[in-house]
Design a protein around this motif. Sequence first.
Motif, PDB file in Angstrom:
ATOM      1  N   ALA A 178     -16.373  -6.811   7.279  1.00 42.83           N
ATOM      2  CA  ALA A 178     -16.040  -6.830   5.847  1.00 42.83           C
ATOM      3  C   ALA A 178     -15.998  -5.411   5.299  1.00 42.83           C
ATOM      4  CB  ALA A 178     -17.053  -7.676   5.080  1.00 42.83           C
ATOM      5  N   LYS A 179     -16.948  -4.571   5.730  1.00 39.94           N
ATOM      6  CA  LYS A 179     -16.967  -3.189   5.272  1.00 39.94           C
ATOM      7  C   LYS A 179     -15.723  -2.444   5.759  1.00 39.94           C
ATOM      8  CE  LYS A 179     -19.605   1.056   5.290  1.00 39.94           C
ATOM      9  NZ  LYS A 179     -20.681   1.834   5.844  1.00 39.94           N
ATOM     10  N   LEU A 180     -15.348  -2.645   7.021  1.00 38.72           N
ATOM     11  CA  LEU A 180     -14.141  -2.005   7.549  1.00 38.72           C
ATOM     12  C   LEU A 180     -12.896  -2.463   6.793  1.00 38.72           C
ATOM     13  CD1 LEU A 180     -14.878  -2.153  11.377  1.00 38.72           C
ATOM     14  CD2 LEU A 180     -14.782  -0.105   9.943  1.00 38.72           C
ATOM     15  N   ALA A 181     -12.841  -3.742   6.456  1.00 37.77           N
ATOM     16  CA  ALA A 181     -11.702  -4.269   5.711  1.00 37.77           C
ATOM     17  C   ALA A 181     -11.632  -3.635   4.325  1.00 37.77           C
ATOM     18  CB  ALA A 181     -11.794  -5.788   5.605  1.00 37.77           C
ATOM     19  N   GLU A 182     -12.777  -3.499   3.665  1.00 31.32           N
ATOM     20  CA  GLU A 182     -12.806  -2.860   2.342  1.00 31.32           C
ATOM     21  C   GLU A 182     -12.333  -1.408   2.419  1.00 31.32           C
ATOM     22  OE1 GLU A 182     -16.758  -3.305   0.777  1.00 31.32           O
ATOM     23  OE2 GLU A 182     -16.595  -5.488   0.670  1.00 31.32           O
ATOM     24  N   GLU A 183     -12.790  -0.708   3.467  1.00 31.63           N
ATOM     25  CA  GLU A 183     -12.369   0.684   3.642  1.00 31.63           C
ATOM     26  C   GLU A 183     -10.857   0.779   3.874  1.00 31.63           C
ATOM     27  OE1 GLU A 183     -14.701   2.332   6.819  1.00 31.63           O
ATOM     28  OE2 GLU A 183     -16.577   2.121   5.715  1.00 31.63           O
ATOM     29  N   ALA A 184     -10.329  -0.135   4.692  1.00 36.12           N
ATOM     30  CA  ALA A 184      -8.888  -0.127   4.969  1.00 36.12           C
ATOM     31  C   ALA A 184      -8.089  -0.406   3.705  1.00 36.12           C
ATOM     32  CB  ALA A 184      -8.559  -1.152   6.051  1.00 36.12           C
ATOM     33  N   LEU A 185      -8.540  -1.354   2.899  1.00 37.31           N
ATOM     34  CA  LEU A 185      -7.844  -1.653   1.644  1.00 37.31           C
ATOM     35  C   LEU A 185      -7.909  -0.469   0.682  1.00 37.31           C
ATOM     36  CD1 LEU A 185      -8.873  -5.373   1.047  1.00 37.31           C
ATOM     37  CD2 LEU A 185      -6.586  -4.490   1.575  1.00 37.31           C
ATOM     38  N   ALA A 186      -9.058   0.189   0.625  1.00 38.61           N
ATOM     39  CA  ALA A 186      -9.194   1.351  -0.250  1.00 38.61           C
ATOM     40  C   ALA A 186      -8.239   2.464   0.193  1.00 38.61           C
ATOM     41  CB  ALA A 186     -10.635   1.847  -0.247  1.00 38.61           C
ATOM     42  N   ILE A 213      -2.910   6.444   1.660  1.00 39.36           N
ATOM     43  CA  ILE A 213      -3.097   7.279   2.848  1.00 39.36           C
ATOM     44  C   ILE A 213      -2.906   6.509   4.155  1.00 39.36           C
ATOM     45  CG2 ILE A 213      -4.568   8.984   1.719  1.00 39.36           C
ATOM     46  CD1 ILE A 213      -7.008   7.587   2.796  1.00 39.36           C
ATOM     47  N   THR A 214      -2.303   5.341   4.059  1.00 43.27           N
ATOM     48  CA  THR A 214      -1.987   4.577   5.265  1.00 43.27           C
ATOM     49  C   THR A 214      -0.491   4.643   5.523  1.00 43.27           C
ATOM     50  OG1 THR A 214      -1.755   2.539   3.981  1.00 43.27           O
ATOM     51  CG2 THR A 214      -3.925   2.984   4.933  1.00 43.27           C
ATOM     52  N   GLU A 215      -0.094   4.285   6.741  1.00 45.05           N
ATOM     53  CA  GLU A 215       1.312   4.261   7.116  1.00 45.05           C
ATOM     54  C   GLU A 215       1.694   2.857   7.568  1.00 45.05           C
ATOM     55  OE1 GLU A 215       2.178   7.066  10.179  1.00 45.05           O
ATOM     56  OE2 GLU A 215       1.064   8.685   9.216  1.00 45.05           O
ATOM     57  N   LEU A 216       2.960   2.506   7.360  1.00 43.02           N
ATOM     58  CA  LEU A 216       3.441   1.237   7.876  1.00 43.02           C
ATOM     59  C   LEU A 216       3.464   1.302   9.393  1.00 43.02           C
ATOM     60  CD1 LEU A 216       6.414   0.381   5.491  1.00 43.02           C
ATOM     61  CD2 LEU A 216       4.163  -0.667   5.567  1.00 43.02           C
ATOM     62  N   LEU A 217       3.152   0.210  10.016  1.00 39.35           N
ATOM     63  CA  LEU A 217       3.160   0.124  11.472  1.00 39.35           C
ATOM     64  C   LEU A 217       4.589  -0.033  11.957  1.00 39.35           C
ATOM     65  CD1 LEU A 217       1.629  -0.118  14.159  1.00 39.35           C
ATOM     66  CD2 LEU A 217       1.542  -2.573  13.758  1.00 39.35           C
ATOM     67  N   ASP A 218       5.009   0.864  12.838  1.00 42.00           N
ATOM     68  CA  ASP A 218       6.320   0.785  13.442  1.00 42.00           C
ATOM     69  C   ASP A 218       6.140   0.413  14.911  1.00 42.00           C
ATOM     70  OD1 ASP A 218       8.872   1.044  14.434  1.00 42.00           O
ATOM     71  OD2 ASP A 218       9.130   3.134  13.809  1.00 42.00           O
ATOM     72  N   PRO A 219       6.380  -0.845  15.261  1.00 42.00           N
ATOM     73  CA  PRO A 219       6.163  -1.294  16.641  1.00 42.00           C
ATOM     74  C   PRO A 219       6.985  -0.483  17.668  1.00 42.00           C
ATOM     75  CG  PRO A 219       6.626  -3.161  15.222  1.00 42.00           C
ATOM     76  CD  PRO A 219       6.842  -1.924  14.408  1.00 42.00           C
ATOM     77  N   ASP A 220       8.096   0.079  17.241  1.00 46.37           N
ATOM     78  CA  ASP A 220       8.902   0.855  18.175  1.00 46.37           C
ATOM     79  C   ASP A 220       8.252   2.191  18.527  1.00 46.37           C
ATOM     80  OD1 ASP A 220      10.887  -1.104  18.234  1.00 46.37           O
ATOM     81  OD2 ASP A 220      11.868  -0.277  16.448  1.00 46.37           O
ATOM     82  N   ARG A 221       7.278   2.609  17.744  1.00 45.17           N
ATOM     83  CA  ARG A 221       6.603   3.878  18.002  1.00 45.17           C
ATOM     84  C   ARG A 221       5.280   3.696  18.736  1.00 45.17           C
ATOM     85  NH1 ARG A 221       6.130   6.648  12.434  1.00 45.17           N
ATOM     86  NH2 ARG A 221       4.568   7.790  13.623  1.00 45.17           N
TER      87      ARG A 221
END
Length: 72
Positions: A49-57, A63-71
């Motif tokens: 839950a803490k990791l999920a909160e950090e990721a959402l923040a 400061i996150t990037e979209l996941l590009d499966p081709d990369r």
Amino acid sequence: MTKLLEKAFAEASKLPELEQNALAHWLIEEVLAEKKWEVTFAESEDALAKLAEEALAEHEQGITELLDPDRL
């Protein structure tokens, strides 16, 4: 016991003793492993839950990037 499990055991009972024992060992190990995972996940629920909160923040801060499966 469910009907499907009864049917599986009935079929397994037709196997030679060595194969029955191998199947029994495998089944016991699978059940024990499943219980171990259930306990592990239950104990890690707060950490997840803490990791999920950090990721959402981080996402909200841009400061996150979209996941590009081709990369990958």
